[in-house]
Write an enzyme that holds these catalytic residues in place. Sequence first.
Site, PDB file in Angstrom:
ATOM      1  N   HIS B 191       0.867  -1.173   0.000  1.00 46.51           N
ATOM      2  CA  HIS B 191       0.000   0.000   0.000  1.00 46.51           C
ATOM      3  C   HIS B 191       0.900   1.218   0.000  1.00 46.51           C
ATOM      4  CE1 HIS B 191      -3.698   2.302   1.026  1.00 46.51           C
ATOM      5  NE2 HIS B 191      -2.787   3.151   1.459  1.00 46.51           N
ATOM      6  N   CYS B 192       0.776   2.051  -0.996  1.00 51.34           N
ATOM      7  CA  CYS B 192       1.672   3.192  -1.137  1.00 51.34           C
ATOM      8  C   CYS B 192       0.950   4.489  -0.779  1.00 51.34           C
ATOM      9  CB  CYS B 192       2.184   3.261  -2.574  1.00 51.34           C
ATOM     10  SG  CYS B 192       3.440   4.512  -2.840  1.00 51.34           S
TER      11      CYS B 192
END
Lengths: 140, 507
Positions: B191-192
């Site tokens: 998850h960025c």
Amino acid sequence: MAETHSLQDMRQQAAVAAKVFIQRDYTKGTVCQFQTKFPSELETRIDKQQFEETVQTLNNLYAEAEKLGSQSYIEGCLACLTAYTIFLCMETHYEKVLKKIAKYIQEQNDKIYAPRGLLLTDPIERGLRVIEVTIFEDRS
Amino acid sequence: MHLGVSESMRECEYSQISTRSSTPMETPYKKRTPKMRKWESFPGRNKFYCNGRIMMAKQTGVFYLTLVLILVTCGLFFTFDCPFLALQLTPVIPVIGGVLFLFVLGTLLRTSFSDPGVLPRATPDEAADLERQIDVANGSTGYRPPPRTKEVVINGQTVKLKYCFTCKIFRPPRASHCSLCDNCVERFDHHCPWVGNCVGRRNYRFFYMFILSLSFLTIFIFAFVITHVIIRSHRSGFLNALKDSPARYPFTEISLCRLVGLSGFHTYLISSNQTTNEDIKGSWSSKRGKDNYNPYSHGNIFTNCCAALCGPLPPSLIDRRGFIQSDTPQLAPPTNGITMYGATQSQQSHMCDQDQCIQSTKFVLQAAATPLLQQQSSQPVILTASPENGGSLPGRASLTLGGPCTSLPLGQPTPPTSTPSLSCHEATDMLPIHGHSHTHNHSHPLQEPVAHHHFLTPEEVPSPPGMLPCGSPLGHSHTMQAGFYNPASQDSLHEDSVRGLVKLSSV
């Protein structure tokens, strides 16, 4: 065309007796394949070979959609070069095959499954997790 | 009448049921209510814009920061440096810069706005069917609930498929549950927060193109700014040149090494067909065993790269812009022959209660077992007594707890941290780790001193359940499932990101 009933009408009029779920087969990796094992609940309704043929054809179609070949590479490179804007006007190969699959399922439902009181749901409506086979009550 | 129905089933033509079309059997009351699109009742923690066309994570603050940084840096470059360079050298420079800038922006928006490959949650019928199969396969004996893993052999490697309590499915291989977005994502990478979305099967290539093109753009700007200073210094001396064109791009220099390192890391991942998640856990590392290899790899680097970047792009499975159909087929009373459907319905409601009971038990066990978890290996144990992986994680894994997007030049040894366990989301575990990794980061000039990502060891986290008082005994561990949802941990992780950014601004 004579009076046509939509499958939805059939669902509303006939009662659902059971639902069988054909799960995914992950032995070849993450490609979309379904198990061809014949579920016991359908034994009284449909021929084993017929059912397995349907599932195998679906598996072949999904394999075609995810195939790594020259067509997909060309499409991918072209998309990259156009900063992926090409997908705004063009349908991907995968989407074209999904349409083919939808047509095949409809055809199978019309010819083989509906007359036996069964209904195949397109796996895309279930997130490509399962093939849902609805068994309608046999009131004949 | 019944005979007529079955006859009509055989004789008439049917058209494919389309969930997109309205049913002709709608009652007048239903016709008046506006049709809802599926995104409006999406169960995950995502935000939707433009009537479902755009899909992002819940926390998008850092994404806007990314946009602002890119726009400001490029704006300054085009305003102050490009006119001089276009005149002195060639006008091709601003053109190339412009093309790179547009490509960066395009890929960033594509990564941020698209569906990463979210798996829709199981319908109640499916969930009930799965529960029934699990019970039948394992035989519910007394208090001990059945284990919720399934083993499958893929190209000769045994892979365990885990059951996701939130989505009520057995996760496909390489899929993971993102606790920030509360979705299972196919081929979950990480998850960025910088792009404000998960990176998964459907947007990994856009993410890779984004970081690669941003690296090139940063190098480009950096190189030409230096060229600008050099040309000016030839004319009017170095000090005068610095006075005329002050250092306007502190962020460029800082982020350059980080971006190049990150691009290198993802190039390595693509060429070996691994996800960040798998690399951190060392799932296919030869250290685990002589026969351990990656079953998803195509065998050579070229094919792996082509497959990741130019392979077919699967469509979104969640159909966010479709209309919700109130599709409730009539239930048949259970007959002698087929009792499945009726039975599963009642079983399903029982299962839901049992599920909540299990989850509240897990919470209590988690609180009690937190010190224990720190010693265990990374793989969470789902409903089995023994940990799935023996031994501790490789040292590299612990650095990337700071975030996969920290620069990780290939071959550089990673500093160990005290906590090997990656799968814990608890705030108490994360905070000391971040503090630790920050100090390490400062000592390594190539490491990125900015906020880590909230890297998600994407273990399944149940959405906050109703905390029902549970009567089942706590001694049975079906759980040392780490990665419980803790609202406090999510907030503290967000705070960490902000803290890291404050540190950045002070550099």
